[in-house]
Design an enzyme around this catalytic site. Structure first.
Site, PDB file in Angstrom:
ATOM      1  CG  HIS A  18      15.791  35.836  78.105  1.00 51.73           C
ATOM      2  ND1 HIS A  18      16.650  36.689  78.372  1.00 51.73           N
ATOM      3  CD2 HIS A  18      14.988  36.296  76.996  1.00 51.73           C
ATOM      4  CE1 HIS A  18      16.773  37.601  77.411  1.00 51.73           C
ATOM      5  NE2 HIS A  18      15.741  37.193  76.509  1.00 51.73           N
ATOM      6  CD  GLU A  19      11.942  34.454  74.862  1.00 50.87           C
ATOM      7  OE1 GLU A  19      10.906  34.990  74.459  1.00 50.87           O
ATOM      8  OE2 GLU A  19      13.092  34.489  74.672  1.00 50.87           O
ATOM      9  CG  HIS A  41      11.460  39.435  76.497  1.00 52.09           C
ATOM     10  ND1 HIS A  41      12.301  40.912  76.579  1.00 52.09           N
ATOM     11  CD2 HIS A  41      12.638  38.608  75.944  1.00 52.09           C
ATOM     12  CE1 HIS A  41      13.598  40.550  76.230  1.00 52.09           C
ATOM     13  NE2 HIS A  41      13.607  39.158  75.538  1.00 52.09           N
ATOM     14  CD  GLU A  80      17.056  40.001  74.235  1.00 57.87           C
ATOM     15  OE1 GLU A  80      17.342  39.018  74.976  1.00 57.87           O
ATOM     16  OE2 GLU A  80      15.922  39.920  73.881  1.00 57.87           O
TER      17      GLU A  80
HETATM   18 ZN   LIG Z   1      15.172  38.244  74.887  1.00 57.99          ZN
END
Ligand SMILES: [Zn+2]
Length: 269
Positions: A134-135, A138, A195
């Site tokens: 997830h990171e 981004h 997100e």
């Molecule tokens: Zn996030």
């Protein structure tokens, strides 16, 4: 005057649009890697000198292992989808920091920190892969730079006529976006759209890296359970947990497996 500013904004807007390889969407980004990465690298190094980096432990090794697997999966995906060299300016680094804060983050250019405080929630290597994917997503999708670009548009509006954004102003926007300088904990949250995007991209990357995508929803369930406790995870201040998020991740898991199969990955940790 207003019209001039608008023209300039539209011009910069067109010049600064960049296609996100993972979504195919055109996004606003005034900050090329060549500008944003050096700032990120310097901030990251400073952060490491001011915090307790864990090295030589099993946990520290696990963070590095997962990070390498995730970034190499991202690279394979980009190569296969017509974006070779997309990561050439990235300088991946994965550090575990001794701090009970429940958090993890990735700065532009692939500079990642996990706090020991998040390990009781990630629990396993696969749990770490959920957060890592997830990171990293981004960072791959330039969400930080886009957030800075939105901030810069506001600034242009505020300083009417003065469209030359000078270096100190750029640094300010960067610090606002990343909350560095004081504490990383005050980092601004990403938008809900970013997100969702990071969840989806992260899920695919973790599956290509050989981690079970079904575990993503479970990680967020644990995060949600912790939110009811005495010390809600810092991670949730920038990553609100919700049933929608958990439902999305559950629904997307099969397509993440299909994507992984394209890379010959059919069994998962
Ligand atoms: Zn996030």
């Amino acid at each position: 005057m207003k019209r001039l500013i608008l023209t300039v904004i539209i011009f910069i807007g067109i010049a600064a649009c960049k296609t996100n390889p993972f979504t195919g969407k055109s996004t606003l980004n005034f900050y090329p890697n060549s500008q944003i990465f050096p700032m990120a690298f310097a901030q990251y190094d400073q952060f490491l000198t001011e915090n307790k980096v864990v090295s030589g432990t099993k946990d520290a090794q696990m963070i590095t292992t997962v990070g390498k697997r995730i970034s190499s999966a991202a690279e394979r995906w980009l190569d296969a989808n017509g974006y070779p060299g997309y990561l050439k300016d990235y300088k991946w680094e994965y550090n575990l920091v001794n701090d009970e804060t429940v958090n993890a983050w990735c700065m532009p250019g692939g500079k990642i920190v996990f706090y020991t405080g998040i390990l009781p929630i990630t629990q396993t290597e696969t749990g770490v892969a959920v957060v890592m994917g997830h990171e990293v997503a981004h960072a791959l999708a330039d969400h930080g730079a886009q957030r800075m670009s939105a901030g810069m548009l506001q600034q242009i509006g505020a300083v009417a006529g003065n469209v030359a954004i000078k270096d100190p102003e750029k640094r300010n926007t960067f610090n606002q976006a990343y909350g560095l300088g004081s504490t990383v904990g005050v980092m601004l949250p990403f938008s809900r759209g970013h997100e969702t995007e990071a969840d989806r991209i992260g899920l695919q990357i973790m599956a290509i890296a050989g981690y079970n995508p079904d575990e993503a929803a479970n990680l967020w369930r644990r995060m949600k359970a912790k939110a009811g406790g005495q010390a809600p995870p810092e991670f949730l201040s920038t990553h609100p947990s919700s049933d929608t998020r958990i439902n999305n991740l559950t629904a997307w898991a099969p397509s993440a497996r299909q994507e992984a199969a394209k890379f010959g990955v059919t069994s998962f940790k």
